[in-house]
Design a protein around this motif. Structure first.
Motif, mmCIF file in Angstrom:
data_model
loop_
_atom_site.group_PDB
_atom_site.id
_atom_site.type_symbol
_atom_site.label_atom_id
_atom_site.label_comp_id
_atom_site.label_asym_id
_atom_site.label_seq_id
_atom_site.Cartn_x
_atom_site.Cartn_y
_atom_site.Cartn_z
ATOM 1 N N ASP A 1 25.341 -26.572 85.250
ATOM 2 C CA ASP A 1 25.738 -27.007 86.469
ATOM 3 C C ASP A 1 27.273 -26.626 86.776
ATOM 4 O O ASP A 1 27.590 -26.015 88.050
ATOM 5 C CB ASP A 1 25.680 -28.728 86.380
ATOM 6 C CG ASP A 1 24.443 -29.343 86.471
ATOM 7 O OD1 ASP A 1 23.510 -28.431 86.212
ATOM 8 O OD2 ASP A 1 24.238 -30.389 86.573
ATOM 9 N N GLN A 2 27.925 -26.553 85.771
ATOM 10 C CA GLN A 2 29.436 -25.926 85.966
ATOM 11 C C GLN A 2 29.676 -24.612 86.497
ATOM 12 O O GLN A 2 30.364 -24.215 87.562
ATOM 13 C CB GLN A 2 30.459 -26.268 84.761
ATOM 14 C CG GLN A 2 30.712 -27.853 84.578
ATOM 15 C CD GLN A 2 31.775 -27.915 83.533
ATOM 16 O OE1 GLN A 2 32.885 -27.371 83.471
ATOM 17 N NE2 GLN A 2 31.449 -28.844 82.647
ATOM 18 N N GLN A 3 28.598 -23.847 85.820
ATOM 19 C CA GLN A 3 28.695 -22.513 86.212
ATOM 20 C C GLN A 3 28.032 -22.084 87.392
ATOM 21 O O GLN A 3 28.454 -21.265 88.306
ATOM 22 C CB GLN A 3 27.662 -21.591 85.223
ATOM 23 C CG GLN A 3 28.177 -21.579 83.825
ATOM 24 C CD GLN A 3 27.504 -20.829 82.960
ATOM 25 O OE1 GLN A 3 26.820 -19.803 83.302
ATOM 26 N NE2 GLN A 3 27.870 -20.760 81.525
ATOM 27 N N VAL A 4 27.033 -23.090 87.965
ATOM 28 C CA VAL A 4 26.721 -22.979 89.775
ATOM 29 C C VAL A 4 28.033 -23.192 90.433
ATOM 30 O O VAL A 4 28.036 -22.407 91.479
ATOM 31 C CB VAL A 4 25.787 -23.867 89.863
ATOM 32 C CG1 VAL A 4 25.122 -23.922 91.078
ATOM 33 C CG2 VAL A 4 24.212 -23.370 88.984
ATOM 34 N N TRP A 5 28.613 -24.371 90.080
ATOM 35 C CA TRP A 5 29.773 -24.381 90.792
ATOM 36 C C TRP A 5 30.892 -23.430 90.886
ATOM 37 O O TRP A 5 31.264 -22.824 91.839
ATOM 38 C CB TRP A 5 30.410 -25.625 90.522
ATOM 39 C CG TRP A 5 29.920 -27.112 90.825
ATOM 40 C CD1 TRP A 5 29.256 -27.954 90.091
ATOM 41 C CD2 TRP A 5 30.206 -27.863 92.097
ATOM 42 N NE1 TRP A 5 28.798 -28.881 90.859
ATOM 43 C CE2 TRP A 5 29.455 -28.797 92.152
ATOM 44 C CE3 TRP A 5 30.809 -27.479 93.193
ATOM 45 C CZ2 TRP A 5 29.296 -29.748 93.256
ATOM 46 C CZ3 TRP A 5 30.661 -28.228 94.191
ATOM 47 C CH2 TRP A 5 29.956 -29.581 94.428
ATOM 48 N N ASN A 6 30.809 -22.628 89.817
ATOM 49 C CA ASN A 6 31.814 -21.219 89.676
ATOM 50 C C ASN A 6 31.294 -20.298 90.706
ATOM 51 O O ASN A 6 31.963 -19.555 91.565
ATOM 52 C CB ASN A 6 31.688 -20.713 88.390
ATOM 53 C CG ASN A 6 32.625 -21.585 87.365
ATOM 54 O OD1 ASN A 6 33.379 -22.815 87.688
ATOM 55 N ND2 ASN A 6 32.344 -21.571 86.233
ATOM 56 N N ILE A 7 29.941 -20.305 90.784
ATOM 57 C CA ILE A 7 29.500 -19.326 91.965
ATOM 58 C C ILE A 7 29.910 -19.583 93.405
ATOM 59 O O ILE A 7 30.230 -18.866 94.197
ATOM 60 C CB ILE A 7 27.768 -19.230 91.880
ATOM 61 C CG1 ILE A 7 27.625 -18.649 90.375
ATOM 62 C CG2 ILE A 7 27.397 -18.378 93.162
ATOM 63 C CD1 ILE A 7 26.054 -18.839 90.270
ATOM 64 N N TYR A 8 29.771 -20.945 93.601
ATOM 65 C CA TYR A 8 30.416 -21.342 95.017
ATOM 66 C C TYR A 8 31.785 -21.240 95.278
ATOM 67 O O TYR A 8 32.336 -20.801 96.230
ATOM 68 C CB TYR A 8 30.074 -23.006 95.331
ATOM 69 C CG TYR A 8 28.524 -23.156 95.561
ATOM 70 C CD1 TYR A 8 28.077 -22.998 97.001
ATOM 71 C CD2 TYR A 8 27.450 -23.318 94.665
ATOM 72 C CE1 TYR A 8 26.723 -23.244 97.300
ATOM 73 C CE2 TYR A 8 26.104 -23.394 94.937
ATOM 74 C CZ TYR A 8 25.933 -23.330 96.320
ATOM 75 O OH TYR A 8 24.650 -23.654 96.631
ATOM 76 N N GLU A 9 32.496 -21.410 94.078
ATOM 77 C CA GLU A 9 33.902 -21.253 94.329
ATOM 78 C C GLU A 9 34.311 -19.608 94.352
ATOM 79 O O GLU A 9 35.112 -19.250 95.292
ATOM 80 C CB GLU A 9 34.812 -21.513 92.807
ATOM 81 C CG GLU A 9 36.267 -21.139 92.576
ATOM 82 C CD GLU A 9 36.796 -21.280 91.505
ATOM 83 O OE1 GLU A 9 37.877 -21.619 91.281
ATOM 84 O OE2 GLU A 9 35.946 -21.235 90.260
ATOM 85 N N ALA A 10 33.390 -18.634 93.984
ATOM 86 C CA ALA A 10 33.567 -17.297 94.185
ATOM 87 C C ALA A 10 33.518 -16.981 95.651
ATOM 88 O O ALA A 10 34.087 -16.110 96.312
ATOM 89 C CB ALA A 10 32.695 -16.404 93.439
ATOM 90 N N TYR A 11 32.443 -17.603 96.310
ATOM 91 C CA TYR A 11 32.267 -17.476 97.725
ATOM 92 C C TYR A 11 33.472 -17.925 98.560
ATOM 93 O O TYR A 11 33.697 -17.438 99.616
ATOM 94 C CB TYR A 11 30.861 -17.907 98.324
ATOM 95 C CG TYR A 11 29.762 -17.023 97.887
ATOM 96 C CD1 TYR A 11 29.375 -16.088 98.672
ATOM 97 C CD2 TYR A 11 29.109 -16.986 96.566
ATOM 98 C CE1 TYR A 11 28.231 -15.197 98.409
ATOM 99 C CE2 TYR A 11 28.029 -16.265 96.195
ATOM 100 C CZ TYR A 11 27.597 -15.366 97.142
ATOM 101 O OH TYR A 11 26.659 -14.473 96.783
ATOM 102 N N LEU A 12 33.877 -19.264 98.069
ATOM 103 C CA LEU A 12 34.810 -19.730 98.725
ATOM 104 C C LEU A 12 36.327 -19.224 98.728
ATOM 105 O O LEU A 12 37.210 -18.836 99.635
ATOM 106 C CB LEU A 12 34.937 -21.111 98.361
ATOM 107 C CG LEU A 12 34.027 -22.269 98.874
ATOM 108 C CD1 LEU A 12 34.010 -23.308 98.129
ATOM 109 C CD2 LEU A 12 33.958 -22.471 100.547
#
Length: 407
Positions: free
Chosen positions: A246-257
């Motif tokens: 779950d945390q890794q998925v949030w990291n992907i969103y962070e990259a786009y942001l």
């Protein structure tokens, strides 16, 4: 309820039938209320046995036997719906069957179950029947029907004297998928807000719903709102307790942001939040998404796209060329025969034109035109939904990316 049921079964096992029967009668009242079908059937079996052997009340026994048969039939229906759903899930994960063919099978199952919906008032049965139906329509890319069957399910759950959180949460997540694909964003926001109210802040379901809202905001081009939602999740003290994936998925969103922030598409009143995302490091991002990178037809595509976006936004064209060359091999190995990822294939092929055009704006637009036309012709309403791939709509990502080549 489960513990009390186990205690009653132990009493019966040790021959304390009278005590077990009296306890079963009390527990049966709650089991009926909360529709615990298997427990109701088990308790009735104990009570009617005691009635036949000790009480000798034929009228009471006939009533108990009739109710037992009702719950027995209901349990069979519930198991049928559950079994059909499990069959679809197993085939989805483990077979090479196309999604459309699997969708046809799911719809056959759903058609068989549909007439039973009026016969049984069980949340469990309605939940899995609606899941089978929604899965079938989802795999057939009929998103309007996905929304329709899920709304029927939600209305049924709302009619109950208790809240069936599981059903409300799951069916709303299906509706959100349909809303994203059909670009019904206002409805999507409303549904996500209703879903968020069900969950205590800091729970996994709360984080998952918040992530869907971030996804919605990105697709609505409300980038600052997406950033604020992301920051509120990331700052929560329970964030670090989430499962690693779950945390890794949030990291992907962070990259786009981070990409959106770096091209001045994000504003925030919180200096602290801006400073936090400005600490984003490219290599750390790659190292912090190793688990989800194993998903070659899901999140790994989103990660590849994020890399290109960030490198070009940071004006690192040589490094971008290395990543784009890797995309060429990736398309050949994983995407060229996969119609379910047609949009991803078109977009990645457009990215392959960037180094061929020398990262020149006009040349890139010209060379990628055919791929973008195919992408446009195959809109999200016709595509297999995969939120793991299209964090930003590919059309929006291309427009933002190509604008960077003007500068």
């Amino acid at each position: 309820m489960e513990r009390e049921h186990c205690a009653i079964q132990l009493l019966q096992h040790f021959g304390l039938l009278r005590i077990a029967s009296r306890m079963a009668e009390k527990l049966l009242i709650r089991a009926r209320k909360y529709e615990a079908t298997a427990i109701c059937r088990s308790l009735l079996k104990i009570i009617k046995h005691e009635c036949a052997n000790v009480d000798g009340d034929e009228k009471k026994y006939a009533e108990l036997q009739q109710e037992f048969q009702t719950f027995y039939a209901l349990e069979q229906a519930e198991n049928l719906a559950l079994g059909y759903y499990e069959d679809i899930r197993l085939k989805f994960i483990n077979t090479s069957l196309s999604r459309r063919d699997l969708g046809k099978q799911a719809l056959i199952y759903g058609k068989e179950l549909a007439p039973l919906l009026s016969n049984y008032e069980s949340c469990f049965f309605h939940f899995y029947t609606r899941l089978v139906q929604a899965s079938g329509y989802m795999l057939q890319r009929d998103y309007a029907s996905v929304i329709n069957v899920c709304q029927y399910g939600i209305e049924f759950f709302k009619s109950k004297p208790f809240e069936y959180h599981r059903g409300l949460t799951t069916l709303r997540s299906f509706i959100l998928i349909g809303c994203i694909q059909l670009k019904q964003y206002d409805t999507g926001w409303q549904v996500s807000e209703e879903s968020l109210k069900l969950h205590k802040p800091g729970t996994r379901n709360w984080f998952n719903t918040l992530r869907i809202q971030v996804h919605l905001a990105l697709h609505c081009k409300e980038y600052s709102k997406a950033f604020d939602l992301f920051a509120s999740a990331r700052k929560h003290r329970k964030f670090r307790t989430l499962p690693e994936r779950d945390q890794q998925v949030w990291n992907i969103y962070e990259a786009y942001l981070y990409f959106l922030l770096s091209i001045d598409q994000v504003t925030s009143k919180s200096v602290e939040d801006l400073q936090a995302i400005n600490r984003f490091r490219f290599q750390k991002f790659l190292n912090s998404t190793t688990t989800v990178q194993q998903d070659k037809k899901g999140y790994n595509i989103a990660i590849l796209v994020a890399q290109i976006l960030i490198l070009i936004a940071d004006d690192k064209h040589l490094k971008a060329i290395d990543r784009i060359e890797a995309i060429s091999m990736y398309c050949y190995r994983h995407l060229h025969k996969d119609n379910d990822l047609y949009r991803a294939n078109c977009f990645l092929k457009a990215l392959l034109e960037l180094p061929k055009s020398g990262f020149h704006h006009a040349a890139a637009v010209r060379k990628a035109k055919a791929h973008l036309k195919k992408l446009s012709d195959h809109g999200t309403e016709r595509a297999v939904y995969n939120h793991e791939v299209e964090i930003l709509p590919f059309e929006d990502a291309w427009d933002l990316l190509i604008d960077q080549l003007k500068t």
